[in-house]
Design a protein around this motif. Structure first.
Motif, PDB file in Angstrom:
ATOM      1  N   ARG A   1       0.756  -1.238   0.046  1.00  0.00           N
ATOM      2  CA  ARG A   1       0.016   0.014  -0.239  1.00  0.00           C
ATOM      3  C   ARG A   1       0.905   1.227  -0.021  1.00  0.00           C
ATOM      4  O   ARG A   1       1.708   1.573   0.928  1.00  0.00           O
TER       5      ARG A   1
ATOM      6  N   GLU B 232       0.660  -0.108 -10.595  1.00  0.00           N
ATOM      7  CA  GLU B 232      -0.814   0.557 -10.339  1.00  0.00           C
ATOM      8  C   GLU B 232      -0.642   2.029 -10.301  1.00  0.00           C
ATOM      9  O   GLU B 232      -1.382   2.815 -10.715  1.00  0.00           O
ATOM     10  N   ALA B 233       0.490   2.335  -9.525  1.00  0.00           N
ATOM     11  CA  ALA B 233       0.933   3.563  -9.550  1.00  0.00           C
ATOM     12  C   ALA B 233       1.263   4.561 -10.708  1.00  0.00           C
ATOM     13  O   ALA B 233       0.821   5.455 -10.973  1.00  0.00           O
TER      14      ALA B 233
ATOM     15  N   ARG C  41      -1.967   5.088 -12.691  1.00  0.00           N
ATOM     16  CA  ARG C  41      -2.654   6.294 -12.327  1.00  0.00           C
ATOM     17  C   ARG C  41      -1.958   7.611 -12.665  1.00  0.00           C
ATOM     18  O   ARG C  41      -2.657   8.748 -12.988  1.00  0.00           O
TER      19      ARG C  41
ATOM     20  N   TYR D 139       5.981   8.411  -5.017  1.00  0.00           N
ATOM     21  CA  TYR D 139       4.850   7.610  -4.347  1.00  0.00           C
ATOM     22  C   TYR D 139       3.764   8.425  -3.859  1.00  0.00           C
ATOM     23  O   TYR D 139       2.590   8.548  -4.017  1.00  0.00           O
TER      24      TYR D 139
ATOM     25  N   ALA E 184      -0.190   9.117  -4.978  1.00  0.00           N
ATOM     26  CA  ALA E 184      -1.042   8.894  -3.898  1.00  0.00           C
ATOM     27  C   ALA E 184      -2.210   9.818  -3.885  1.00  0.00           C
ATOM     28  O   ALA E 184      -3.302   9.860  -3.737  1.00  0.00           O
TER      29      ALA E 184
ATOM     30  N   ALA F  60      -4.218  10.851  -6.564  1.00  0.00           N
ATOM     31  CA  ALA F  60      -5.272   9.608  -6.664  1.00  0.00           C
ATOM     32  C   ALA F  60      -6.320   9.665  -5.538  1.00  0.00           C
ATOM     33  O   ALA F  60      -7.469   9.123  -5.723  1.00  0.00           O
TER      34      ALA F  60
ATOM     35  N   ILE G  11      -2.880   3.645  -2.741  1.00  0.00           N
ATOM     36  CA  ILE G  11      -2.732   2.990  -3.858  1.00  0.00           C
ATOM     37  C   ILE G  11      -2.333   1.495  -3.272  1.00  0.00           C
ATOM     38  O   ILE G  11      -1.260   1.234  -2.933  1.00  0.00           O
ATOM     39  N   GLU G  12      -3.301   0.501  -3.585  1.00  0.00           N
ATOM     40  CA  GLU G  12      -2.760  -0.606  -3.273  1.00  0.00           C
ATOM     41  C   GLU G  12      -2.520  -1.893  -4.247  1.00  0.00           C
ATOM     42  O   GLU G  12      -3.240  -1.749  -5.341  1.00  0.00           O
TER      43      GLU G  12
END
Length: 737
Positions: free
Chosen positions: A448, A525-526, A529, A565, A569, A572, A576-577
Motif C-alpha cells: 500500500r 498501479e501507481a 494512475r 509515490y 497517491a 489519486a 494505492i494498493e
C-alpha cells in the motif's frame, strides 16, 4: 537507498522487544476475562471412570468445570493443513472418555482468577481404568509399519546396495539411537479466546495463523471468515507452534461455555505432553567403499515413533540419496506406533536426525580408510543429484569446506584419536556436512502506497524471532526504492493476505518473493494512475515509457526529478494498493534439485577423569544463496548451532515405562544449553548466486545450522577420546571406559 538487501541492519522490532513493547499472545488481556487451566491425564492409557466436578465447583472463584461429560459436541470437520499428518485424525478433545497418552487434556477448570483456577484444577479428582501403555520403540522394530502416505514409492533404491556392501573392501555398518526431544521455547503456548455471537477472535501463539484459523473453523463448524487469529510476535517455537494443538480448542470451548473472554496458558510441564516433540529415532547406516575412498554402497534404514491416532513422518532418510556420489543406494523409513502424543516438526526435522547418523558413519569410514574426513567427502562429491537425476540449482558444499577449514584451523588437527591435549584435557576436532531443502511455498502479500510517501506491507506470516520484520522490510524498501524508515511491515493476522507456515526454512523465499511481487504490482498501479493524471509529469506516456528509480517515476531517458509515490497517491485521492502472489515456476522446479549446504566444524574438550564434555568453539560455513541481512543470518545460524549442542550433549525426554509419564518435564532435569555452555560460535557464508530457487535468489537458514552440529560434535568427541558414541545425547557415562 536502493542497496538495502545485503546490509547488516539491526532489528526493526528490537527496541519493542527489549522494552516490553512487543505483545505476545498472553499479553492481549481482555476486559472481564476468565482463566482456564487444563487438567491433564495421570494415566498413560485407558478410560476415564469418574470426574469429581461437584467437589470443586463450589470452590472460590470457580465458574465452570468442563469435561467429556458436559463439553459441547464439536463438528471436527475435515481439515488437513500442509503441516498436519496426512494419515490419521487429530485428537478430539473432551469428546469421549478415552485416554490415549499421559498428559492428555481430560478437563478444564475456568475461574475468575488464575490462582483460583489453578487451585481448583489441582483439587479435581479424576479416576481411571488404566492400562499399561507402550512407549518404548526398541522392542517393536519388527512391527514397524510403512507410513500410509509412502506405501507407493516410499522406499528408494538405485543399484543393488546390499550386494555392493557385501563385496566392498571397507565397510561400516552401525546403529544410531536419538532420544526424544521437546522444543521448550521461552514463550509458553497461550491463547485468549473471545466470542462475539458466532464470530471468534483468538490471540494465540502460532507459526501458521491461517492454518489455525482454518483448523478452529473446522472444529467448531464455522465459516473460515468467522475466525480471526492474531499473533504479531512469537517468543521462540522451533516448530512446536506449527500445528494447532488442543489447548486452542479448549480456550474457545471455555469462552463459549462461560460467555466471557478466557485466557489459557500452558505450564512448562504441559508443553511436554500435548504440543509435540522430536520423535525418538533408531537408524542403521551401512557404508561400503573401495580402498581409495570411493563409496560403493550406502544403506540408510530409519524408524521413527508416532502416536496410534496419527502418522507423523519426517525426512529422516532423504539426504542420504544425494549428499554423496554412490552408485548403489537403498533407503527405508518405517514407523512404530506408541501410546504417546503425536510428534511434530522440531528444528531441522528429519534431516537433523538422519544427517547425524550418516555423518558419523562417514567419519568412522574415514578412520578405517586412513583418510582425512574432509578429503573423504571431497572424493565423493557428486556432479548431480543422483537420487533425482537432476543438476543442483547450486551447490557450494566443497567451497564451504575450503573456507571453513581455513577459518577453523583444520590443518592443525592431529588426525590420531586421543592425540591432542590442553593440559589434562583431551581435545578433539570434528566436522560434518549439513544440508536442507530450499523450499518454496505459494504466498501472497499486499503493498500500500500512502500519500505521505510511506509504504505499508501486510502478510499473514509469523515471526518467532529470526528477524522477519526487518528482512521483509529490506525487501520492500529495495524493491520500492525507499529508505527503511519509510516502510512499515505488518504480519500475524489471519485477515492479511495468506502466507505459508513460519517453518520449513521457506519464509524468506516464499513471503519475501510475494512482497517483491506486491511492491512491483503497486508500482505498476501507481504508474497507471500517474499516466492517466493530467497533472502528472508523465501524463500520456506509455507504461513501457516510464521507469521507477529510487522511489520516483519518470519518463525513460528523462533526467527530471519525476514524481514520488506520495504525490501520485495524493493526486489519486488516497492510498494505492496492490495484492500479488508468488510461487516457484513448476518447470524450473522440475529441472533442478534445490538445497542449501554447509560445513560444520567443532572443537571439544573432554575431561578424562570425570567425563565432562565442553564445546570450546564451533564454526559453520554455509552456501545459502543471497543473504538478505548478514547480521540476522549469522544470528539465525549461531542459534541453530546452539540447538545442535543441546541435541548432541543435553536434550533427552525420559518416559516412565510404566505409564508413559515424562519424568523430566521441567527445566531442572531437561537440560538445554545456557550461556556457560556456549563458547566461541561463528557462522559464515560463501558467495552463492542461484538464479533458479526464487526471484530473490535466497535459500532458507532457519534449520540447516542445526542439521550438521550434532554429528560434528560427536565426531570431535571420538577424535578427543577414541570412544565412538552412536546415541544422542552423549553423556558423561559414555566417556567413562
Amino acid at each position: 537507498m536502493t542497496n538495502v538487501i545485503g546490509q547488516p541492519l539491526p532489528r526493526i522490532d528490537g527496541r519493542a522487544k527489549v522494552t516490553g513493547g512487543a505483545r505476545y499472545a498472553a499479553d492481549f488481556n481482555q476486559k472481564g476475562q476468565a482463566y482456564a487451566v487444563i487438567v491433564s491425564a495421570t494415566a498413560g492409557l485407558g478410560r476415564i471412570t469418574e470426574i469429581g466436578a461437584d467437589a470443586v465447583s463450589g470452590m472460590p472463584g470457580v465458574i465452570a468445570v468442563i469435561s467429556h461429560l458436559n463439553a459441547p459436541r464439536l463438528a471436527y470437520g475435515e481439515h488437513k493443513g500442509v503441516i498436519d499428518p496426512a494419515t490419521g485424525e487429530r485428537l478430539h478433545v473432551l469428546q469421549d472418555d478415552q485416554v490415549r497418552f499421559w498428559g492428555q487434556p481430560v478437563a478444564i477448570v475456568v475461574a475468575d482468577t488464575l490462582d483460583h483456577a489453578e487451585r481448583a484444577a489441582a483439587a479435581l479428582k479424576v479416576a481411571y481404568a488404566a492400562e499399561r501403555p507402550v512407549v518404548d520403540p526398541t522392542g517393536l522394530l519388527a512391527s514397524a509399519v510403512i507410513p500410509e502416505t509412502m506405501r507407493r514409492g516410499g522406499d528408494a533404491a538405485r543399484g543393488d546396495a546390499d550386494a555392493a556392501l557385501e563385496s566392498a573392501e571397507v565397510k561400516v555398518d552401525e546403529s544410531y539411537d536419538i532420544a526424544r526431544e521437546n522444543h521448550n521455547p521461552m514463550e509458553p503456548h497461550a491463547t485468549i479466546a473471545v466470542w462475539d455471537g458466532d464470530r471468534l477472535t483468538l490471540w494465540s501463539k502460532s507459526q501458521f495463523v491461517i492454518n489455525e484459523q482454518a483448523e478452529i473453523a473446522a472444529i467448531f463448524g464455522l465459516p473460515v471468515e468467522n475466525v480471526q487469529v492474531i499473533c504479531p510476535f512469537v517468543g521462540g517455537a522451533f516448530g512446536t507452534s506449527l500445528r494447532t494443538w488442543p489447548h486452542v480448542t479448549l480456550a474457545a470451548i471455555a469462552a463459549r461455555e462461560v460467555g466471557r473472554p478466557v485466557k489459557l496458558v500452558l505450564t512448562r510441564k504441559q508443553m511436554f505432553y500435548i504440543t509435540g516433540h522430536r520423535p525418538r529415532t533408531l537408524q542403521r547406516i551401512a557404508l561400503g567403499a573401495a580402498k581409495d575412498g570411493k563409496l560403493k554402497s550406502l544403506i540408510h534404514e530409519g524408524v521413527g515413533e508416532t502416536s496410534r491416532y496419527e502418522e507423523f513422518i519426517e525426512a529422516l532418510t532423504s539426504v542420504s540419496g544425494f549428499l554423496y556420489s554412490c552408485p548403489d543406494v537403498r533407503t527405508r523409513y518405517r514407523l512404530v506406533k506408541l501410546d504417546t502424543g503425536t510428534p511434530t516438526y522440531m528444528r531441522g526435522p528429519g534431516e537433523a536426525s538422519g544427517v547425524f547418523a550418516l555423518e558419523c558413519a562417514m567419519d568412522e569410514l574415514s578412520y578405517k580408510l586412513g583418510l582425512d574426513p574432509i578429503e573423504l567427502r571431497r572424493l565423493n562429491e557428486p556432479e548431480i543429484d543422483e537420487a533425482a537425476g537432476k543438476p543442483f540449482s547450486s551447490r557450494s558444499l566443497m567451497t564451504c569446506y575450503d573456507a571453513g577449514a581455513e577459518r577453523f584451523g583444520w590443518s592443525k588437527r592431529d588426525p590420531k584419536p586421543r592425540s591432542m591435549r590442553d593440559g589434562r584435557l583431551l581435545i578433539g576436532m570434528g566436522v560434518a556436512s549439513a544440508s536442507y531443502p530450499a523450499f518454496h511455498a505459494p504466498s501472497s502479500a499486499l503493498a500500500r502506497l500512502l500519500p505521505d510517501g510511506t509504504a505499508e506491507i501486510e502478510v499473514a506470516a509469523s515471526d518467532m524471532g529470526p528477524g522477519t520484520y526487518t528482512s521483509m522490510t529490506q525487501v520492500a524498501a529495495e524493491t520500492l526504492g525507499l529508505p527503511i524508515e519509510s516502510v512499515r511491515f505488518s504480519l500475524g493476522r489471519s485477515d492479511f493476505p495468506p502466507a505459508p507456515s513460519h517453518g520449513g526454512s521457506w519464509t524468506m523465499a516464499s513471503v519475501g518473493s510475494a512482497i517483491r511481487a506486491a511492491c512491483i504490482a503497486a508500482q505498476e498501479e501507481a504508474a497507471k494512475r500517474a499516466i492517466a493524471d493530467q497533472r502528472s509529469p508523465v501524463f500520456g506516456a506509455s507504461i513501457d515509457g516510464v521507469m521507477w528509480e529510487e522511489g520516483r517515476l519518470r519518463r525513460r531517458g528523462d533526467t527530471a526529478s519525476g514524481q514520488a509515490y506520495g504525490d501520485i497517491a495524493a493526486s489519486a485521492g488516497g492510498p494505492i494498493e496492490a495484492n500479488a502472489s508468488a510461487s516457484r515456476d513448476p518447470d524450473i522446479a522440475s529441472r533442478y534439485s534445490m538445497h542449501a549446504f554447509g560445513a560444520v566444524f567443532a572443537e571439544v574438550a573432554v575431561d578424562p577423569d570425570v567425563g565432562t564434555i565442553r564445546v570450546r568453539r564451533a564454526l559453520g560455513t554455509y552456501g545459502a544463496g543471497r543473504i538478505v541481512n548478514p547480521r540476522l543470518a549469522a544470528s539465525q545460524c549461531t542459534g541453530g548451532m546452539v540447538g545442535g549442542i543441546g541435541m548432541a550433549l543435553m536434550e533427552r525426554t525420559v518416559l516412565d515405562q510404566r505409564d508413559g509419564r515424562p519424568v523430566n518435564a521441567h527445566m531442572a532435569d531437561y537440560l538445554v544449553p545456557v550461556n556457560l555452555d556456549i563458547a566461541d560460535i561463528q557462522a559464515h557464508f560463501v558467495d552463492e548466486v542461484d538464479p533458479h530457487v526464487n526471484a530473490l535468489g535466497v535459500k532458507g537458514l532457519g534449520e540447516i545450522a542445526l542439521v550438521g552440529m550434532a554429528p560434528a560434535i560427536a565426531n570431535a568427541v571420538f577424535h578427543a577420546t577414541g570412544i565412538r558414541v552412536r546415541t544422542l545425547p552423549i553423556r558423561i557415562e559414555d566417556m567413562i571406559a
